[in-house]
Design a protein around this motif. Structure first.
Motif, PDB file in Angstrom:
ATOM      1  N   ALA A 160       0.836  -1.200   0.000  1.00 60.20           N
ATOM      2  CA  ALA A 160       0.000   0.000   0.000  1.00 60.20           C
ATOM      3  C   ALA A 160       0.872   1.251   0.000  1.00 60.20           C
ATOM      4  N   LEU A 161       1.940   1.241   0.787  1.00 60.09           N
ATOM      5  CA  LEU A 161       2.863   2.376   0.821  1.00 60.09           C
ATOM      6  C   LEU A 161       3.557   2.532  -0.525  1.00 60.09           C
ATOM      7  N   ALA A 162       3.996   1.420  -1.117  1.00 59.71           N
ATOM      8  CA  ALA A 162       4.685   1.476  -2.409  1.00 59.71           C
ATOM      9  C   ALA A 162       3.766   1.986  -3.510  1.00 59.71           C
ATOM     10  N   ALA A 163       2.492   1.554  -3.493  1.00 55.48           N
ATOM     11  CA  ALA A 163       1.543   2.008  -4.515  1.00 55.48           C
ATOM     12  C   ALA A 163       1.328   3.515  -4.428  1.00 55.48           C
ATOM     13  N   LEU A 164       1.297   4.031  -3.207  1.00 55.90           N
ATOM     14  CA  LEU A 164       1.124   5.469  -3.029  1.00 55.90           C
ATOM     15  C   LEU A 164       2.349   6.223  -3.535  1.00 55.90           C
ATOM     16  N   ARG A 165       3.529   5.709  -3.216  1.00 53.41           N
ATOM     17  CA  ARG A 165       4.750   6.351  -3.691  1.00 53.41           C
ATOM     18  C   ARG A 165       4.816   6.330  -5.212  1.00 53.41           C
ATOM     19  N   GLU A 166       4.491   5.196  -5.818  1.00 53.88           N
ATOM     20  CA  GLU A 166       4.529   5.096  -7.276  1.00 53.88           C
ATOM     21  C   GLU A 166       3.494   6.011  -7.923  1.00 53.88           C
ATOM     22  N   GLY A 167       2.330   6.155  -7.272  1.00 58.03           N
ATOM     23  CA  GLY A 167       1.310   7.044  -7.816  1.00 58.03           C
ATOM     24  C   GLY A 167       1.766   8.481  -7.854  1.00 58.03           C
ATOM     25  N   VAL A 196       6.639  11.346   2.610  1.00 59.81           N
ATOM     26  CA  VAL A 196       5.945  12.610   2.823  1.00 59.81           C
ATOM     27  C   VAL A 196       5.509  13.142   1.460  1.00 59.81           C
ATOM     28  N   ILE A 197       4.225  13.467   1.348  1.00 61.39           N
ATOM     29  CA  ILE A 197       3.632  13.870   0.072  1.00 61.39           C
ATOM     30  C   ILE A 197       3.158  15.315   0.161  1.00 61.39           C
ATOM     31  N   SER A 198       3.464  16.081  -0.856  1.00 69.83           N
ATOM     32  CA  SER A 198       2.931  17.442  -0.949  1.00 69.83           C
ATOM     33  C   SER A 198       1.903  17.507  -2.073  1.00 69.83           C
ATOM     34  N   GLN A 199       0.793  18.176  -1.797  1.00 73.38           N
ATOM     35  CA  GLN A 199      -0.238  18.432  -2.804  1.00 73.38           C
ATOM     36  C   GLN A 199      -0.526  19.932  -2.780  1.00 73.38           C
ATOM     37  N   GLN A 200      -0.352  20.592  -3.930  1.00 72.36           N
ATOM     38  CA  GLN A 200      -0.566  22.028  -4.018  1.00 72.36           C
ATOM     39  C   GLN A 200      -1.392  22.358  -5.255  1.00 72.36           C
ATOM     40  N   VAL A 201      -2.113  23.454  -5.190  1.00 72.01           N
ATOM     41  CA  VAL A 201      -2.862  23.937  -6.346  1.00 72.01           C
ATOM     42  C   VAL A 201      -1.964  24.882  -7.130  1.00 72.01           C
ATOM     43  N   ARG A 202      -1.901  24.647  -8.432  1.00 72.45           N
ATOM     44  CA  ARG A 202      -1.122  25.523  -9.306  1.00 72.45           C
ATOM     45  C   ARG A 202      -2.042  26.047 -10.396  1.00 72.45           C
ATOM     46  N   GLN A 203      -2.339  27.331 -10.347  1.00 72.82           N
ATOM     47  CA  GLN A 203      -3.306  27.890 -11.298  1.00 72.82           C
ATOM     48  C   GLN A 203      -3.012  29.371 -11.519  1.00 72.82           C
ATOM     49  N   SER A 204      -2.967  29.766 -12.784  1.00 70.37           N
ATOM     50  CA  SER A 204      -2.749  31.170 -13.166  1.00 70.37           C
ATOM     51  C   SER A 204      -1.514  31.754 -12.489  1.00 70.37           C
ATOM     52  N   GLY A 205      -0.429  30.958 -12.445  1.00 74.34           N
ATOM     53  CA  GLY A 205       0.810  31.420 -11.858  1.00 74.34           C
ATOM     54  C   GLY A 205       0.847  31.402 -10.351  1.00 74.34           C
ATOM     55  N   TYR A 206      -0.252  30.955  -9.710  1.00 79.61           N
ATOM     56  CA  TYR A 206      -0.330  30.933  -8.243  1.00 79.61           C
ATOM     57  C   TYR A 206      -0.147  29.504  -7.742  1.00 79.61           C
ATOM     58  N   THR A 207       0.711  29.353  -6.727  1.00 80.20           N
ATOM     59  CA  THR A 207       0.885  28.065  -6.057  1.00 80.20           C
ATOM     60  C   THR A 207       0.509  28.229  -4.592  1.00 80.20           C
ATOM     61  N   GLY A 208      -0.441  27.454  -4.129  1.00 84.25           N
ATOM     62  CA  GLY A 208      -0.883  27.557  -2.740  1.00 84.25           C
ATOM     63  C   GLY A 208      -1.757  26.394  -2.362  1.00 84.25           C
ATOM     64  N   ASP A 209      -2.477  26.551  -1.254  1.00 93.37           N
ATOM     65  CA  ASP A 209      -3.411  25.528  -0.797  1.00 93.37           C
ATOM     66  C   ASP A 209      -2.682  24.193  -0.562  1.00 93.37           C
ATOM     67  N   LEU A 210      -1.593  24.264   0.201  1.00 93.14           N
ATOM     68  CA  LEU A 210      -0.735  23.101   0.429  1.00 93.14           C
ATOM     69  C   LEU A 210      -1.356  22.127   1.425  1.00 93.14           C
ATOM     70  N   THR A 211      -1.385  20.852   1.054  1.00 98.09           N
ATOM     71  CA  THR A 211      -1.680  19.759   1.979  1.00 98.09           C
ATOM     72  C   THR A 211      -0.455  18.864   2.045  1.00 98.09           C
ATOM     73  N   LEU A 212       0.082  18.692   3.235  1.00106.47           N
ATOM     74  CA  LEU A 212       1.265  17.870   3.454  1.00106.47           C
ATOM     75  C   LEU A 212       0.843  16.624   4.226  1.00106.47           C
ATOM     76  N   THR A 213       1.215  15.448   3.718  1.00105.50           N
ATOM     77  CA  THR A 213       0.810  14.188   4.343  1.00105.50           C
ATOM     78  C   THR A 213       2.031  13.329   4.629  1.00105.50           C
ATOM     79  N   GLU A 214       2.177  12.935   5.888  1.00107.16           N
ATOM     80  CA  GLU A 214       3.231  12.009   6.285  1.00107.16           C
ATOM     81  C   GLU A 214       2.637  10.612   6.374  1.00107.16           C
TER      82      GLU A 214
END
Length: 470
Positions: A160-167, A196-214
């Protein structure tokens, strides 16, 4: 018990001879077994025309014909024990979590493909039990969440951990209804495996709305701990990560109940280093370049380094051929040798524990061996790999990447070899475009042999990181 190799070295009914040390005899023998294992994988790939299937060899095989007794089956804890506190935080923390009966961390779907879920639609199967907790303002779901997921065994949890990393590796940019940037964040390895996974919104030159998951695995359980902030970018990630990992550490400490060794001590499962005392410093005179060529075609090429590296070495993945660097090291030393047609790169990395070093090695191994990739125009990219039965160090593996064109050998290759000794990992890549030289299995055999031989003296110098030192 006396060493049988030492016994044989003294048995000399004929002319006087000077025997090799027992350690060298053993190392040469096991090195030959590993090379044969890797070449079995290469030969299997070379035997087909366009589609080849790499063979991954398992470490520690036994060549004896005597039947071996089956190892005892470990009874993994299937339910979350009474008293397990998924809301735990460090002493003095102002954050307070409220317990939930089920998962509170969202499922991961990346570029339209499911990568992780604790439910029945998970790629590797559902968890046997989950528990969650959230923290935030009253009346909201909170900006921080935790999910503890228990699986049937450690292998399933690791998959399960490996599948998440590969995704995450396969989907650095998701251009769906909301354009997300995904990334694996450099962080110290924890327990039996972590990410540790980072998810951010990238739109119209703006990067924000960070969700960090360990994500942390101990035995057959995974902890997913996430936090959210409106900011984005590398600075926001670096500022958020320490607080996230510190906040979840009291839960990770309790997860020893899901390990194979149990909770005789809290660190017994989290860090299996025998003494807990390890060396992480790299000596200024460490012989990182030993075994590399000393000459080059022109003055602009040749050896470089060794020097302290700030960035982890990058490795090529199977899915989309994107370089990925895995972190978690305390110190790194880099160097290598180049020529117009070839490059050899080395990096020594030290970690806070042997478990962290082993997790790093497994992360690289997981993304480097896979089914052959059809790259178009009749070209097939082949990734073959083999584990090691302690031929060098405590743990090692080789990956070979090469090509076929319309079913025939084609130029170009990359050989990657990683060797772990205690809490340190030595990585070496050898890459060549090949020019007009077609890469056959016999040629790869020569390259693998040279790779093993070139690393032997460097690995011997890594004994300072082994249990008991030199």
């Amino acid at each position: 018990m006396r060493d049988p190799i030492d016994e044989l070295s003294n048995f000399d009914p004929g002319p006087t001879m000077t025997p090799l040390p027992a350690s060298e005899v053993r190392r040469r023998g096991t090195r030959l077994r590993r090379r044969n294992t890797a070449l079995t994988a290469i030969a299997a790939a070379a035997a087909v025309t366009v589609v080849a299937v790499p063979v991954a060899a398992l470490a520690g095989h036994d060549s004896s014909s005597t039947p071996q007794p089956a190892p005892p089956v470990h009874s993994w804890v299937q339910q979350i024990p009474d008293g397990f506190d998924v809301t735990a935080v460090p002493a003095g923390s102002p954050v307070r979590f409220d317990a939930r009966d089920d998962s509170v961390v969202d499922d991961f779907t990346l570029c339209g493909r499911p990568a992780f879920s604790t439910r029945s639609d998970d790629p590797v199967g559902p968890a046997t039990e989950t528990a969650g907790a959230t923290a935030g303002e009253a009346g909201t779901d909170g900006s921080d969440g935790r999910t503890l997921a228990v699986y049937a065994d450690d292998t399933t949890a690791d998959r399960a951990l490996a599948a998440l990393r590969e995704g995450v590796t396969a989907c650095p940019r998701d251009t769906g209804s909301t354009p997300y940037l995904w990334g694996a964040v450099e962080a110290p390895a924890v327990a039996d495996g972590s990410l540790v996974i980072s998810q951010q919104v990238r739109q119209s030159g703006y990067t924000g709305d960070l969700t960090l998951t360990e994500v942390v695995r101990v035995g057959n359980a995974l902890l997913l701990a996430s936090t959210h902030t409106d900011a984005g970018g590398d600075q926001a990630i670096q500022e958020t990560l320490p607080a996230l990992t510190a906040l979840s550490q009291p839960v990770v400490d309790q997860m020893c109940v899901f390990s194979a060794t149990g909770c005789s001590t809290a660190s017994n499962a989290v860090d299996p280093s025998p003494t807990g005392e390890v060396t992480t410093a790299i000596a200024a005179d460490f012989p990182l370049l030993d075994g590399l060529p000393t000459t080059a075609a022109t003055k602009d090429f040749g050896r470089y380094g060794p020097k302290t590296d700030k960035d982890p070495m990058s490795f090529m993945t199977c899915e989309n051929d994107v370089a990925n660097g895995f972190g978690g090291a305390v110190e790194r030393l880099g160097g290598g040798w180049t020529d117009p047609a070839e490059a050899r790169v080395r990096q020594l990395s030290t970690f806070a524990s042997a478990a962290g070093a082993s997790a790093y090695l497994r992360q690289v191994e997981e993304v480097g061996t896979c089914q052959p990739q059809d790259t178009g125009s009749g070209v097939t990219e082949i990734h073959s790999g083999a584990g090691s039965d302690l031929s060098l160090g405590d743990e090692a593996f080789i990956e070979v990447r090469w090509y076929r064109h319309n079913g025939n050998p084609a130029p170009g290759f990359q050989v990657t070899e990683l060797v772990r000794v205690g809490n340190a990992v030595l990585a070496q890549t050898r890459t060549a475009d090949g020019y007009d030289d077609n890469v056959t299995s016999a040629y790869l055999e020569q390259i693998i042999t040279e790779s093993d031989q070139s690393l032997a003296d460097v690995v011997d110098s890594m004994c300072v990181y082994a249990e008991g030192g030199c």
